[in-house]
Design a protein around this motif. Structure first.
Motif, mmCIF file in Angstrom:
data_model
loop_
_atom_site.group_PDB
_atom_site.id
_atom_site.type_symbol
_atom_site.label_atom_id
_atom_site.label_comp_id
_atom_site.label_asym_id
_atom_site.label_seq_id
_atom_site.Cartn_x
_atom_site.Cartn_y
_atom_site.Cartn_z
ATOM 1 N N VAL A 68 92.725 -13.093 -10.696
ATOM 2 C CA VAL A 68 92.356 -14.305 -11.606
ATOM 3 C C VAL A 68 91.472 -13.760 -12.554
ATOM 4 N N GLU A 69 90.215 -13.026 -11.877
ATOM 5 C CA GLU A 69 89.272 -12.509 -13.041
ATOM 6 C C GLU A 69 89.724 -11.390 -14.058
ATOM 7 N N ALA A 70 90.430 -10.526 -13.216
ATOM 8 C CA ALA A 70 91.239 -9.184 -14.023
ATOM 9 C C ALA A 70 92.102 -9.934 -15.119
ATOM 10 N N PHE A 71 92.872 -10.942 -14.721
ATOM 11 C CA PHE A 71 93.797 -11.455 -15.614
ATOM 12 C C PHE A 71 93.047 -11.970 -16.980
ATOM 13 N N CYS A 72 91.959 -12.681 -16.826
ATOM 14 C CA CYS A 72 91.157 -13.490 -17.782
ATOM 15 C C CYS A 72 90.511 -12.352 -18.861
ATOM 16 N N ALA A 73 89.953 -11.227 -18.067
ATOM 17 C CA ALA A 73 89.322 -10.304 -18.747
ATOM 18 C C ALA A 73 90.526 -9.586 -19.683
ATOM 19 N N GLU A 74 91.792 -9.494 -19.354
ATOM 20 C CA GLU A 74 92.506 -8.707 -20.085
ATOM 21 C C GLU A 74 93.294 -9.739 -21.048
ATOM 22 N N ALA A 75 93.291 -11.224 -20.784
ATOM 23 C CA ALA A 75 93.967 -11.963 -21.670
ATOM 24 C C ALA A 75 93.349 -12.205 -23.077
ATOM 25 N N GLY A 76 91.940 -11.961 -22.889
ATOM 26 C CA GLY A 76 91.296 -12.355 -24.296
ATOM 27 C C GLY A 76 91.225 -13.802 -24.732
ATOM 28 N N PRO A 77 90.674 -13.838 -25.769
ATOM 29 C CA PRO A 77 90.517 -15.506 -26.084
ATOM 30 C C PRO A 77 91.851 -16.409 -26.103
ATOM 31 N N VAL A 78 91.731 -17.364 -25.192
ATOM 32 C CA VAL A 78 92.786 -18.413 -25.127
ATOM 33 C C VAL A 78 92.562 -19.758 -25.780
ATOM 34 N N ASP A 79 93.199 -20.081 -26.491
ATOM 35 C CA ASP A 79 93.129 -21.483 -26.941
ATOM 36 C C ASP A 79 94.006 -22.581 -26.405
ATOM 37 N N VAL A 80 95.038 -22.469 -25.687
ATOM 38 C CA VAL A 80 95.959 -23.160 -24.987
ATOM 39 C C VAL A 80 96.275 -22.685 -23.432
ATOM 40 N N LEU A 81 95.875 -23.383 -22.582
ATOM 41 C CA LEU A 81 95.952 -23.008 -21.238
ATOM 42 C C LEU A 81 97.019 -24.040 -20.266
ATOM 43 N N VAL A 82 97.987 -23.498 -19.857
ATOM 44 C CA VAL A 82 98.859 -24.499 -19.240
ATOM 45 C C VAL A 82 98.952 -24.005 -17.815
ATOM 46 N N HIS A 83 98.528 -24.865 -16.986
ATOM 47 C CA HIS A 83 98.562 -24.339 -15.344
ATOM 48 C C HIS A 83 99.683 -25.098 -14.972
#
Length: 245
Positions: A68-83
């Motif tokens: 999860v941490e690696a994903f967030c680091a690669e995803a960059g700025p996120v405006d919409v997060l659908v879990h």
């Protein structure tokens, strides 16, 4: 109509390779969002992304905090997060395996909590954001054979409402969508072992049909737009009338 576009917004859909996740990703992309299809099943995530303009696929294993941490680091700025991602192990609660409980709480609750903790500060700093948690009508009303699943998905209600209060000043909304009986490959596989199950379920729904992934995706897409900017802290069912409040 004004306020129904997501041009320039970056969106993440977890479980984006599944039936409902694919429909959510497609609707967000159609509204102009740059969609990241996030899934542990990277080949199918790539197939989903390849069909959408400007979309990409990234791997994430919600059971692994490091992933999860690696994903967030690669995803960059996120405006919409659908879990949207989730996992269920079906069976009587008294016969259930605590190891399966661990998997469900890791994927259904801890993963979304950690991902939100890492991505929410950027939303509030930019003054705009959308959080949508996909739970289940089984979490609202109970569902035979899904005790641990319902428990982990019900926990999203409290998380989403707390985030709705805490993030409101940052222009971020937080809501929960609960699909009811939905026609997905998973349901069809279950019904193979019980002929007539799908028809039986449909007869118990006031609208007399199963939901479709598009039914669920439509509400989620709306909640992510500016037209829904005054809707936060809500739990909404897409169930054909099975659950009414």
């Amino acid at each position: 109509m004004d306020g129904l576009r997501l041009d320039g917004r970056a969106a993440v859909v977890t479980g984006g390779a599944g039936a409902i996740g694919t429909a959510i990703a497609a609707d967000l992309a159609a509204l102009g969002a740059r969609v990241t299809v996030a899934d542990v099943d990277l080949p199918n995530a790539r197939r989903t992304a390849a069909a959408l303009p400007g979309a990409r696929a990234l791997p994430v294993d919600l059971a692994s905090p490091a992933s999860v941490e690696a994903f967030c680091a690669e995803a960059g700025p996120v405006d919409v997060l659908v879990h949207n991602a989730g996992v269920s192990v079906v069976g009587p609660f008294t016969a259930s395996d605590p190891a399966d409980w661990d998997l469900m709480w890791q994927v259904n609750l801890r993963g979304p909590m950690l991902m939100t903790k890492l991505l929410l500060p950027g939303m509030t700093a930019r003054g705009w954001g959308r959080l949508v948690f996909v739970s289940s009508d089984g979490a609202r009303a109970g569902s035979g054979g899904e005790g641990a699943y319902a428990a982990t998905k019900a926990a999203l209600f409290g998380l989403a409402k707390t985030l709705a209060r805490e993030a409101a000043k940052g222009g971020v909304t937080s809501n929960v969508v609960c699909p009811g009986p939905t026609d997905t490959p998973m349901l069809r596989r279950v019904s193979e072992a019980e002929p007539g199950l799908v028809d039986k379920i449909a007869r118990g729904i006031p609208l007399r049909r199963l939901g479709t992934p598009a039914d669920v995706a439509g509400l989620i897409a709306y909640l992510c737009t500016d037209r829904a900017a005054y809707i936060t802290g809500q739990t909404l069912s897409v169930s054909g009338g099975v659950t009414m409040q």
